[in-house]
Design an enzyme around this catalytic site. Structure first.
Site, short mmCIF file in Angstrom:
data_model
loop_
_atom_site.label_atom_id
_atom_site.label_comp_id
_atom_site.label_asym_id
_atom_site.label_seq_id
_atom_site.Cartn_x
_atom_site.Cartn_y
_atom_site.Cartn_z
N HIS A 105 0.84 -1.20 0.00
CA HIS A 105 0.00 0.00 0.00
C HIS A 105 0.87 1.25 0.00
O HIS A 105 2.10 1.16 0.20
CB HIS A 105 -0.92 0.01 1.23
N SER A 107 1.28 4.73 2.03
CA SER A 107 0.88 5.38 3.28
C SER A 107 0.63 6.87 3.07
O SER A 107 1.39 7.54 2.36
CB SER A 107 1.96 5.20 4.35
N TYR A 187 5.04 13.22 7.00
CA TYR A 187 6.35 13.83 6.77
C TYR A 187 6.24 15.15 6.01
O TYR A 187 5.42 15.29 5.11
CB TYR A 187 7.23 12.87 5.97
N SER A 191 7.83 11.14 0.67
CA SER A 191 8.25 10.39 -0.51
C SER A 191 7.29 9.21 -0.63
O SER A 191 7.44 8.21 0.08
CB SER A 191 9.69 9.91 -0.37
N PHE A 192 6.29 9.33 -1.48
CA PHE A 192 5.24 8.32 -1.56
C PHE A 192 5.76 7.08 -2.27
O PHE A 192 6.42 7.17 -3.32
CB PHE A 192 4.02 8.89 -2.29
N HIS A 193 5.45 5.92 -1.72
CA HIS A 193 6.03 4.68 -2.24
C HIS A 193 5.24 3.48 -1.75
O HIS A 193 4.42 3.58 -0.84
CB HIS A 193 7.48 4.56 -1.77
N SER A 195 6.18 -0.12 -0.19
CA SER A 195 7.25 -0.97 0.34
C SER A 195 6.91 -2.44 0.08
O SER A 195 5.79 -2.88 0.32
CB SER A 195 7.44 -0.74 1.84
#
Length: 252
Positions: A105, A107, A187, A191-193, A195
């Site tokens: 997903h 976050s 934050y 930095s959208f990602h 994992s």
């Protein structure tokens, strides 16, 4: 492109399996206002699979670990990518033990310490907020490595490379809403990602020689599964303990 990234020491880890908090043993799931029972065996398996994850705050009765995220579509395909990356890591980075991260997903909040009596009002606020946003598209491509603040865990992720402006706007509104409950914002420079794999300890140095292999694996996966790397977002997931609520965006 691939990068090694760490969050500043002013930031806690988010719901992205970073500093994942053990959920209280509530069984109810709420989906668009409908409640159902969750399989206890499934929950037990989730709690047994921490693989070194630590609490971001101590468990207290009446406090729920909560977060907002975007579950990725085609989760089976993402899990295949996780398995491929994990295989590369176990062969090329033998000093660390990597594991695939379930339920991939994106976050949009940290893991929050939510008081039970806040749940109804905060959920209603989230539903109203999300209804003001139209659905949008995002794409994924670049491999990045993240660590939590304590450098106790390392995460192999695929970064959002377009659509992050929409995510930033949503996070800004989420932060404003959370402030009303004295909950921490996301934050400052998010930095959208997504994992996909993790290990305990700081593995950034050991991962440097492996980054090209990881990126090649992701590029090949994208060529074979282009729909997985570019998809529409029409709802968010709000998870409070084991209660889940889908937050629909405007699809008109």
């Amino acid at each position: 492109m691939h990068k090694l990234v760490e969050y500043s020491d002013s930031d806690d880890e988010s719901a992205d399996e970073k500093q994942r908090v053990d959920f209280t043993p509530e069984e109810l799931i709420v989906v668009d206002g409908q409640e159902s029972k969750k399989d206890q065996a499934s929950e037990a398996g989730e709690l047994d699979s921490h693989q070194g994850r630590i609490r971001s705050f101590p468990h207290e009765r009446g406090n729920w670990a909560s977060y907002v995220c975007i579950p990725v579509p085609y989760s089976d395909d993402f899990e295949e990518l996780s398995a491929s990356l994990t295989e590369i890591l176990r062969a090329s980075c033998t000093q660390h033990s990597f594991h695939a991260i379930p339920s991939p997903h994106i976050s949009l909040t940290r893991t929050l310490k939510l008081r039970h009596h806040w749940l109804a009002d905060l959920t209603q606020g989230l539903l109203q907020m999300c209804s003001l946003y139209k659905q949008f598209y995002i794409s994924l491509r670049d491999v990045q490595v993240y660590t939590n603040d304590e450098k106790s865990r390392t995460f192999i992720s695929v970064k959002v490379v377009s659509g992050d402006d929409h995510l930033t706007s949503i996070v800004h509104k989420l932060n404003s809403l959370l402030t009303e409950y004295n909950l921490p914002p996301f934050y400052q420079e998010a930095s959208f990602h997504v994992s996909l794999c993790s290990c305990v300890h700081d593995a950034r140095v050991a991962l440097t020689p492996v980054m090209s292999k990881l990126q090649n694996a992701v590029d090949e996966w994208i060529r074979d599964n282009p729909e997985c790397a570019f998809f529409s977002v029409n709802k968010l997931l709000w998870k409070a303990g084991n209660k889940e609520t889908w937050l629909s965006l405007d699809v008109s």
